[in-house]
Design a protein around this motif. Structure first.
Motif, PDB file in Angstrom:
ATOM      1  N   ARG A 214       0.836  -1.204   0.000  1.00 47.12           N
ATOM      2  CA  ARG A 214       0.000   0.000   0.000  1.00 47.12           C
ATOM      3  C   ARG A 214       0.868   1.251   0.000  1.00 47.12           C
ATOM      4  O   ARG A 214       0.591   2.223  -0.718  1.00 47.12           O
ATOM      5  CB  ARG A 214      -0.915  -0.014   1.218  1.00 47.12           C
ATOM      6  CG  ARG A 214      -1.927   1.136   1.234  1.00 47.12           C
ATOM      7  CD  ARG A 214      -2.740   1.143   2.523  1.00 47.12           C
ATOM      8  NE  ARG A 214      -3.779   2.149   2.462  1.00 47.12           N
ATOM      9  CZ  ARG A 214      -5.078   1.891   2.428  1.00 47.12           C
ATOM     10  NH1 ARG A 214      -5.508   0.640   2.445  1.00 47.12           N
ATOM     11  NH2 ARG A 214      -5.956   2.879   2.372  1.00 47.12           N
ATOM     12  N   ASP A 248      -6.856  -5.815   2.437  1.00 51.63           N
ATOM     13  CA  ASP A 248      -6.793  -4.366   2.294  1.00 51.63           C
ATOM     14  C   ASP A 248      -7.561  -3.992   1.027  1.00 51.63           C
ATOM     15  O   ASP A 248      -7.215  -4.456  -0.066  1.00 51.63           O
ATOM     16  CB  ASP A 248      -5.330  -3.912   2.189  1.00 51.63           C
ATOM     17  CG  ASP A 248      -5.179  -2.403   2.155  1.00 51.63           C
ATOM     18  OD1 ASP A 248      -5.857  -1.758   1.328  1.00 51.63           O
ATOM     19  OD2 ASP A 248      -4.377  -1.868   2.938  1.00 51.63           O
ATOM     20  N   VAL A 251      -5.372  -2.540  -1.787  1.00 52.07           N
ATOM     21  CA  VAL A 251      -4.525  -3.544  -2.439  1.00 52.07           C
ATOM     22  C   VAL A 251      -5.376  -4.433  -3.346  1.00 52.07           C
ATOM     23  O   VAL A 251      -4.946  -4.804  -4.445  1.00 52.07           O
ATOM     24  CB  VAL A 251      -3.770  -4.382  -1.385  1.00 52.07           C
ATOM     25  CG1 VAL A 251      -3.005  -5.524  -2.051  1.00 52.07           C
ATOM     26  CG2 VAL A 251      -2.808  -3.498  -0.598  1.00 52.07           C
TER      27      VAL A 251
END
Length: 666
Positions: A214, A248, A251
């Motif tokens: 990230r 995430d 992501v």
């Protein structure tokens, strides 16, 4: 002459003692090497004790022998004897770094990590080069929750060549707890080293790796540019796609964009360039791990349909595997090859007939699924899957690839050392039942690392049972079976007993004919242990809202419905109602979402079980741990359990995340 003879005899005795202590050290090293079987290691420890007994009979104050005997006692769970021997050794020979290190490990085993750290630091004051003491400090810091400090210690150990399994395992545990707030090349190098290390449970690194990616790709910046060429050469990204699931949303969006970029490039050039193939294969592995949760645009789906039709035609025309390799790679990014119309023809080749780089993708996307399908045919529960579309068959969950690192032991040793229970009357082989084993990792760890057990693992998901059975075969673990609840119930009804019950995921409300409390009561006899957790996962506000939507709209548990529900959450990811759900690893796989939303755990099963074990006439609480693994006084916990059984909500243990162990009195 008499004085000279006395000196020679003394020197001869000292040399003999030195040889005995050396042999004892070699035997002890063998007992802790982890190379041989548990029985071989126990034999080596017994030999070590014999050498030390002989040495101490000749020289009772030999500091080295006393310290090593203390280690043997520590390994046998005799903490008081070990503590006395370490201190006696220091009394006869002060300032031994080894004995301070031993006292540090004694303190850790006594669940006193702060004291352990003090002893390890004393050892380092005496010997600044002691890797064992420095590693001890890392372990002690980790057990105290100082994960960032411990992590740096583990990194230093690896840099100095101490590439021990315990160092990698400790570093991985800490990595999973770190907050990564900025791009750091050192962390990226660490992540690559951990992902390259064979034998580690790489699935536990997903959150850590996602945070690094990230930051590296500046995903919080809406203007950030993503370049396909750069991504295709990113070793960390490719390893992460191959081995983890990254919880995430940013992501996940990156991965979806990269998949589309690969497909677009192929549509433009009419070929899959060699430079893009590692990334394509990694994306296919990742998509499979998510249960194909990633959504695709219509033009992507059209291209993939064209590719699948092309593969069917190529197979009919008898073209070579190489000719269809690129199409299979692309197809596997969007759906399981086992579900395609041409799947039946792929079986003409074995896995090893394919190029080596493709084998892991083909195994996950076709061959492993075929094996699991064959396993399912052995169970009556398979009938419920026959009316489902191939893509809607539940995914095994959680997704894992490696067992966690543990030291070999025995269940009897754990019962004696951890729970202080008598074991002399127990059989040579003990039976464990794992209720709610999911896809089998915990059950397989018990079967693999405990040398005196046979394990019965039970779950309501046939996909979980099939995957876990296949994994047991792949790992050559033959002291375990995976059953649906129906077979476990018949097994217990036939009068069979178990010595230990491990409660994992609770049965869902759909399992109307299963009473966990009744099963445990019938399956256990006097002296049996029940281990459970008092918290029930999958209870976020977002989960509750989605279950209401499902009930209101009568949504089916299909891939399409699950993807739509996920897309709704991701579209509104800034809404506070979804934040806790977005932090859950389950959300990033259709298997996890299906479990949470269509088959949530039945809390009443846990309440009924807790009510049963609250009866002090029948059951005794022998150990309780908090969420950090620290032991708690059992009397206050027992009072809470009893108060809850009587209807007191104020003192409820439900949701506190305790790990509790009960032994059946009669």
């Amino acid at each position: 002459m008499q004085a000279q003879h006395h000196i020679q005899a003394s020197e001869s005795r000292q040399a003999h003692v030195a040889r005995l202590v050396l042999q004892a050290n070699l035997a002890y090293g063998e007992s802790n090497s982890g190379v041989g079987s548990f029985v071989q290691r126990l034999k080596a420890r017994h030999e070590c004790r014999n050498y030390l007994d002989h040495a101490l009979a000749l020289e009772p104050e030999h500091a080295g022998a006393l310290g090593l005997l203390g280690r043997v006692e520590l390994d046998d769970g005799e903490l008081e004897k070990a503590h006395t021997l370490f201190n006696t050794s220091l009394h006869h020979q002060p300032e031994q770094a080894q004995q301070y290190t031993n006292l540090g490990y004694w303190a850790m085993k006594s669940e006193r990590p702060a004291l352990a750290e003090q002893y390890f630091l004393q050892a380092l004051d005496t010997d600044r080069q002691s890797a064992a003491a420095f590693c001890g400090v890392a372990h002690a810091k980790r057990l105290q929750g100082q994960f960032d400090v411990a992590y740096l210690h583990y990194r230093k150990l690896l840099e100095t060549g101490a590439e021990w399994d315990s160092v990698y395992s400790g570093m991985l545990t800490c990595a999973a707890q770190l907050d990564v707030n900025k791009a750091d090349t050192s962390l990226a190098r660490d992540a690559i080293a951990l992902l390259r290390k064979e034998g580690l449970p790489h699935q536990e690194l997903g959150r850590f790796v996602a945070a690094i990616i990230r930051q590296q790709y500046d995903l919080d910046n809406p203007q950030a540019q993503i370049f396909l060429d750069a991504a295709s050469e990113d070793e960390l990204l490719i390893l992460a796609l191959e081995k983890t699931l990254m919880p995430d949303p940013a992501v996940e969006e990156l991965i979806t964009l990269l998949r589309r970029a690969v497909t677009t490039e192929v549509a433009r050039t009419a070929e899959l360039e060699e430079a893009l193939q590692p990334l394509t294969l990694a994306l296919a592995r990742y998509a499979d791990r998510t249960g194909y949760a990633l959504t695709a645009e219509e033009d992507e789906e059209r291209l993939v349909d064209t590719l699948n039709n092309s593969v069917s035609a190529q197979i009919v025309m008898g073209e070579t595997q190489d000719a269809m390799a690129a199409s299979l790679m692309l197809s596997a990014m969007y759906g399981a090859l086992f579900h395609q119309s041409f799947a039946v023809h792929l079986g003409r080749w074995s896995l090893v007939d394919w190029p080596l780089a493709m084998q892991s993708v083909l195994a996950a996307s076709y061959y492993d699924r075929a094996t699991e399908e064959a396993i399912k045919q052995n169970f009556d529960e398979k009938a419920a899957e026959l009316c489902l579309d191939k893509a809607d068959v539940p995914q095994a969950w959680p997704s894992w690839s490696q067992l966690a690192y543990r030291t070999q032991s025995s269940l009897k040793s754990l019962m004696a050392e951890e729970l202080r229970l008598p074991t002399d009357h127990l059989a040579d082989t003990l039976r464990i039942m794992v209720c709610g084993a999911q896809s089998g990792q915990r059950a397989l760890e018990l079967a693999h690392y405990l040398n005196d057990v046979e394990v019965i693992a039970v779950d309501e998901s046939l996909s979980n049972i099939a995957k876990a059975t296949r994994m047991a075969d792949d790992l050559n673990i033959d002291n375990i079976v995976f059953w649906p609840w129906s077979i476990a119930q018949r097994f217990v009804a036939d009068g069979h007993k178990v010595h230990w019950v491990e409660v994992g995921r609770l049965p869902s409300a759909a399992m109307t004919d299963v009473s966990l409390a009744a099963l445990v009561s019938t399956a256990t006899g006097s002296g049996a242990v029940v281990h459970m957790h008092t918290a029930v996962a999958e209870q976020t506000e977002g989960d509750r809202q989605i279950r209401k939507l499902i009930d209101h709209h009568k949504l089916p548990a299909t891939r399409t419905a699950l993807r739509q529900l996920r897309r709704m959450v991701l579209t509104n990811k800034q809404d506070s109602a979804w934040q806790n759900l977005l932090n859950e690893e389950d959300f990033y796989s259709l298997g996890g979402c299906r479990d949470r939303w269509f088959q949530p755990q039945d809390v009443h099963q846990l309440k009924e079980l807790m009510g049963m074990v609250s009866n002090e006439v029948e059951w005794k609480l022998v150990k309780a741990r908090d969420t950090d693994g620290h032991s708690l006084a059992t009397k206050p916990v027992q009072k809470q359990i009893q108060a809850e059984a009587l209807g007191s909500e104020v003192q409820s243990l439900m949701g506190q995340g305790l790990s509790v162990y009960f032994v059946k009195r009669r």
